[in-house]
Design an enzyme around this catalytic site. Structure first.
Site, PDB file in Angstrom:
ATOM      1  N   PHE A 401     -45.884 -41.223 -20.218  1.00 20.81           N
ATOM      2  CA  PHE A 401     -45.453 -42.022 -19.061  1.00 20.81           C
ATOM      3  C   PHE A 401     -43.929 -42.107 -18.946  1.00 20.81           C
ATOM      4  CE2 PHE A 401     -49.267 -45.108 -18.380  1.00 20.81           C
ATOM      5  CZ  PHE A 401     -49.736 -44.323 -17.346  1.00 20.81           C
ATOM      6  N   GLU A 402     -43.436 -42.235 -17.706  1.00 22.85           N
ATOM      7  CA  GLU A 402     -42.022 -42.541 -17.419  1.00 22.85           C
ATOM      8  C   GLU A 402     -41.054 -41.529 -18.045  1.00 22.85           C
ATOM      9  OE1 GLU A 402     -42.091 -44.583 -15.263  1.00 22.85           O
ATOM     10  OE2 GLU A 402     -43.541 -46.139 -15.635  1.00 22.85           O
ATOM     11  N   GLY A 403     -41.462 -40.271 -18.054  1.00 23.98           N
ATOM     12  CA  GLY A 403     -40.665 -39.232 -18.711  1.00 23.98           C
ATOM     13  C   GLY A 403     -41.099 -39.132 -20.153  1.00 23.98           C
TER      14      GLY A 403
END
Length: 592
Positions: A401-403
């Site tokens: 997630f999120e990079g």
């Protein structure tokens, strides 16, 4: 120097004053009440239905989100003039931390209040805020964030979704698809990124009932099973020109800023899950008997509990330190000013490095806690009847997630160097000055009766190690450094450990100063163990980088300096962890 230390990335160049660091012991009564309200909601409304939620009863999830909206739990980041409660970052962080007991519901909530609503809060026009935010704050409408595509995950700017201005100039006709969209099954509002004229990466607000908007089937996931994850399909969708979010061609500014706060909130969620894992492990270890005694009586089980708690303490210290930094920065802004939202986004962007650090550390610390929790449960930890099994499955997505954590590790040194080149941090000046100092460096000798003095000195030595190795890397590779990913990874790991160590020690020192050493023994011991174990990892990562970068005499000089910087009196980790474990078992779970 304390002002420098409180800038984004400044902790590597200076040490903050203890009083400038926010810790959980600083929670106000109002913040504690918000945490309690959230806990009561989860225990009373969500937990009784957790099996239905895990079976992906999306109607139930929507009902619960609307109930949360009625309690103000969707409105923390929304300004009051648009129906929100406009809480500080610490309060909204507490909501995120406490909601994780709701399992997949927490993800549905987080996607709505975070990456779903924040783009409009921070970058929306006045008309867009008035039109959407009141409904998002109440739960009347729910939001989703649409960035990832089948061919572009970490490479977000490689998106292929297009938006073409109609002949009458009133709409952008959007075509493309987005993948892995959380809340896609029930969201009313989508933040969608597309390219205008093939290259102007731009954000749009797209409503579900626009013609041509549809979703694909639910993805069958390893974990977070109760959340909705579907592709979003866009076929000749007419999006009003008034629904362009921010500036045309500046969608990357929105995307990256939202990812920053998303990374921070993800860390807060990991914190809550790690505490939950510890509680489950303690309960099971006390009840389960083998060879005539409880598992909790075996030293190796106690060691696992201590290690889980130490990493959770460090994580908690990092998360709330970062939240305090953002709050302090945003408190200087005039909320009535017309450019408040833009400046608020800038205040968050200032701590992009810390947000990535939190994301990487917390996601890996939770994975560790979940894994050890399963191990303590033995075979039962593999059975779905036991909640630790769900925590284990659910935790794995956080490193993606999120990079991904790999991308975030590359971003941390790159962002630091970028701030230095822009003159925001005197990184090069400090590094050059340090080069001469290190040749004649003599380690400090700390008196044992000074609590955490040795650990504080070790943190300063760790900063010198980073500056020495990082300076050499920049000198050797200059703008090609980003291509040397293994070395960048080493630098990122050192930076992460420095922030982690310092956050834990500063928190323990603050508690000691406020309540006396006797009331901070557990914090001091957890901080001390972490520093000593992290320092060994720092030395290893630095050595790896030096051996890859340098040759001959220069290599030997740097290895020699590294040895001097790493020479510290050892700690009895076994005895210390036994004491920490005893306190955990006595309290029934995570305790500070």
């Amino acid at each position: 120097m304390s002002k420098l230390a409180n800038r984004g990335g400044g902790f590597l160049l200076a040490s903050p004053d203890v009083d400038d660091v926010f810790t959980p012991e600083d929670f106000t009564e109002e913040q504690k009440m918000i945490a309690e309200l959230t806990e009561d909601f989860v225990e009373g409304e969500v937990v009784p239905h957790e099996e239905q939620i895990e079976r992906q009863d999306l109607n139930l999830t929507v009902q619960l989100l609307k109930k949360a909206g009625g309690l103000g739990l969707l409105a923390a980041d929304v300004p009051e003039e648009y129906g929100g409660t406009d809480l500080d970052k610490i309060s909204s962080t507490l909501i995120t931390e406490k909601l994780v007991r709701g399992g997949s519901f927490a993800l549905s909530h987080g996607a709505h209040v975070g990456i779903g609503s924040l783009p409009i809060i921070l970058f929306g026009s006045e008309e867009q805020k008035q039109r959407y935010l009141p409904a998002l704050a109440s739960g009347e409408k729910l939001a989703a964030y649409c960035l990832t595509e089948a061919s572009s995950g970490s490479d977000a700017l490689g998106a292929k979704t297009t938006a073409v201005l109609s002949e009458d100039g009133k709409h952008y006709v959007m075509n493309g698809s987005k993948q892995f969209i959380t809340n896609a099954g029930f969201a009313d509002v989508f933040i969608v990124y597309a390219k205008i004229d093939g290259d102007k990466f731009t954000a749009f607000i797209v409503e579900r009932d626009y013609p041509g908007v549809s979703t694909g089937p639910e993805e069958q996931k390893m974990g977070i099973k109760g959340s909705s994850t579907r592709p979003l399909i866009l076929e000749d969708v007419p999006v009003p020109v008034d629904n362009v979010l921010g500036e045309i061609g500046r969608g990357h500014v929105i995307a990256f800023n939202i990812l920053n706060i998303g990374r921070y909130k993800l860390a807060a969620g990991c914190l809550g899950s790690a505490k939950w894992a510890i509680r489950l492990a303690v309960d099971y270890a006390k009840q389960r008997k083998q060879f005539g005694k409880a598992l909790a009586e075996f030293p190796l089980i106690r060691k696992k509990l201590a290690d889980m708690a130490i990493r959770t303490f460090v994580m908690e210290s990092m998360v709330y330190r970062t939240g305090g930094l953002m709050d302090a920065s945003m408190s200087k802004l005039d909320k009535a000013a017309p450019d408040y939202s833009r400046k608020a986004a800038k205040a968050i962007e200032e701590y992009a490095i810390e947000c990535s650090i939190n994301k990487v550390f917390a996601s890996e610390a939770l994975d560790y806690a979940a894994d050890e929790g399963v191990q303590i449960h033995g075979g039962y930890g593999y059975i779905q009847e036991y909640k630790i099994e769900q925590i284990y499955r659910d935790s794995r997505i956080n490193r993606i997630f999120e990079g991904t954590n790999e991308i975030n590790r590359l971003l941390i040194p790159a962002a630091l160097l970028r701030k230095a080149l822009k003159g925001e941090l005197p990184l090069m000046d400090v590094t050059q000055q340090l080069q001469q100092e290190l040749i004649t460096y003599i380690p400090q000798m700390m008196m044992e009766e000074e609590p955490l003095a040795r650990e504080s000195a070790m943190i300063e030595a760790a900063k010198k190690i980073f500056l020495m190795v990082g300076g050499s890397a920049v000198e050797k590779y200059r703008f090609e450094l980003e291509q040397e990913q293994e070395i960048v990874e080493c630098l990122a790991d050192v930076i992460i450990e420095v922030f982690a160590m310092e956050s834990a020690v500063l928190r323990a020192r603050k508690t000691m100063g406020r309540n006396g050493p006797d009331q901070a023994v557990n914090q001091a011991e957890m901080a001390s163990v972490y520093v000593h174990e992290a320092f060994a990892r720092i030395e290893s990562r630095a050595r790896t980088a030096i051996l890859a970068m340098e040759e001959g005499d220069r290599q030997q000089v740097q290895i020699s300096i590294l040895k001097k910087l790493s020479r510290w009196a050892p700690l009895d980790a076994i005895g210390t962890k036994r004491r920490i474990a005893s306190r955990i078992l006595a309290s029934g779970g995570y305790t500070t």
